[in-house]
Enzyme design. Structure first.
Site, mmCIF file in Angstrom:
data_model
loop_
_atom_site.group_PDB
_atom_site.id
_atom_site.type_symbol
_atom_site.label_atom_id
_atom_site.label_comp_id
_atom_site.label_asym_id
_atom_site.label_seq_id
_atom_site.Cartn_x
_atom_site.Cartn_y
_atom_site.Cartn_z
ATOM 1 N N ASP A 17 50.202 51.952 49.813
ATOM 2 C CA ASP A 17 50.263 50.525 49.495
ATOM 3 C C ASP A 17 51.135 50.283 48.278
ATOM 4 O OD1 ASP A 17 49.228 47.652 49.580
ATOM 5 O OD2 ASP A 17 48.641 48.285 47.565
ATOM 6 N N TYR B 97 54.859 45.342 41.560
ATOM 7 C CA TYR B 97 54.600 46.554 40.794
ATOM 8 C C TYR B 97 55.904 47.109 40.221
ATOM 9 C CZ TYR B 97 50.206 46.396 43.439
ATOM 10 O OH TYR B 97 49.018 46.014 44.024
ATOM 11 N N LYS C 145 53.406 43.483 49.906
ATOM 12 C CA LYS C 145 52.834 42.162 49.656
ATOM 13 C C LYS C 145 53.900 41.077 49.539
ATOM 14 C CE LYS C 145 49.050 44.552 47.412
ATOM 15 N NZ LYS C 145 49.663 45.881 47.246
ATOM 16 N N ASN D 214 37.460 50.863 38.712
ATOM 17 C CA ASN D 214 37.417 49.675 37.846
ATOM 18 C C ASN D 214 38.351 49.817 36.644
ATOM 19 O OD1 ASN D 214 34.061 49.069 38.747
ATOM 20 N ND2 ASN D 214 35.703 47.601 39.013
ATOM 21 N N GLY E 223 39.337 52.402 35.084
ATOM 22 C CA GLY E 223 39.168 53.551 34.187
ATOM 23 C C GLY E 223 37.741 53.894 33.837
ATOM 24 N N LEU F 14 35.079 54.152 35.471
ATOM 25 C CA LEU F 14 34.350 55.009 36.414
ATOM 26 C C LEU F 14 35.024 56.357 36.654
ATOM 27 C CD1 LEU F 14 33.081 52.417 39.067
ATOM 28 C CD2 LEU F 14 31.747 53.585 37.294
#
Length: 341
Positions: free
Chosen positions: A53, A58, A84, A240, A242, A244
């Site tokens: 993706d 980006y 996108k 999330n 970082g 987690l």
């Protein structure tokens, strides 16, 4: 290794349960070279990842250029590619400044402009084909039509109306013509994702950071509606941003800023449960979303070959069912969240 594949909605597309998100290679968390970006894409592919993706946003085109450079060397039928719409990159005029969304300020000489119109969709995808150097894009996603991005309800309503009255028609035409295999939305809010699937005939929703081990949003309304309508969920940001990944301490990031104390405390409690069962927090975070039948793939990003390897290892790690039971007993996980137990 061979990763499990799951179907995308009602389409013929099948994605691996682990994908590769392209935001980091655009310079989102750190600056890396073209060679490093292509190497980590190659490594993910070698490890069995077959869903990739990216987005024009980006790195203002840099992610598409880098990911396309690696994927052009692979058999086209072997992988699924999504990008996108919503921002057109234009050549900057003398003296013009671009927003500082990325660490290295993105691809030199280009800046994004929002455009959710019919013509904007067609132009955006044409540009993406050229940056990627790939003739087929499998999944086209409406990008960032949410309050998390706009911070303005009036702007959000304008963009929602524009894309559903105009841009959606272009995507639907491309899908009917077989130019793209699936269409969807890529945003950061479960409630806005729910609004989209009630407003149009979508195949998938890319939801970033909202159905995670720490913040299982969308469980009550959004995800059941996805099941009812046969809309698949692609889960971005399983860590999330970082917090987690493990070793939780004050200053850990959530939604790309320092997490508030209550979230730090909850993440530390979750990690303590993981440790008691000999499981890395990142592995639990990676595997949790995939227990929900609506979720077809989890797509963390990577900044290096080592991170690409780590993502695959976390997905394949053995996790005892007792871990999920304890998280629910300790009220650290919604009792209605699907888990192996």
């Amino acid at each position: 290794m061979t990763l499990e594949r799951r179907r995308v909605g009602k389409t013929k597309l099948e994605v691996t349960t682990l994908g590769l998100g392209g935001a980091p290679m655009g310079g989102f968390r750190a600056t890396i070279s073209d060679a490093e970006a292509m190497a980590l894409t190659d490594e993910a592919y070698e490890l069995g990842v077959r869903y990739f993706d990216t987005s024009p946003f980006y790195g203002y085109g840099r992610s598409e250029l880098r990911m396309g450079g690696a994927l052009r060397q692979k058999p086209r039928e072997d992988y699924v590619l999504s990008t996108k719409i919503g921002r057109i990159l234009h050549a900057m005029k003398p003296g013009e400044k671009k927003p500082a969304d990325f660490r290295d300020n993105g691809l030199p000489g280009f800046a994004p402009v929002f455009d959710y119109t019919y013509d904007g969709v067609m132009r955006s995808l044409e540009h993406s084909h050229l940056r990627l150097g790939i003739a087929r894009i499998d999944i086209a996603l409406i990008h960032d039509v949410d309050f998390w991005t706009t911070k303005d309800r009036t702007v959000l309503e304008e963009r929602f109306k524009t894309v559903m009255d105009s841009g959606f028609k272009a995507l639907d035409e491309l899908r009917k013509a077989g130019v793209v295999g699936a269409i969807g939305v890529g945003i950061n809010e479960a409630d806005t994702s729910l609004r989209f699937i009630k407003a149009g005939n979508f195949d998938c929703m890319l939801l970033a950071g909202r159905y995670t081990l720490l913040a299982p949003g969308g469980l009550e309304a959004f995800l059941p509606e996805c099941i009812a309508r046969n809309v698949s969920v692609i889960l971005g940001g399983p860590y999330n941003s970082g917090i987690l990944t493990g070793g939780v301490k004050p200053g850990a990031t959530h939604d790309y800023v320092a997490a508030p104390a209550p979230l730090i405390e909850k993440a530390q409690k979750i990690e303590a449960v993981c440790r008691r069962h000999g499981v890395e927090l990142g592995a639990a975070a990676m595997q949790f979303p995939l227990f929900h039948p609506a979720v077809c793939s989890v797509i963390p990003g990577a900044l290096s070959v080592a991170e690409a390897k780590q993502n695959v290892a976390r997905l394949s790690a053995k996790i005892p069912v007792e871990l999920w039971s304890e998280l629910k007993r300790e009220k650290l996980l919604d009792p209605n969240a699907p888990t192996p137990n």
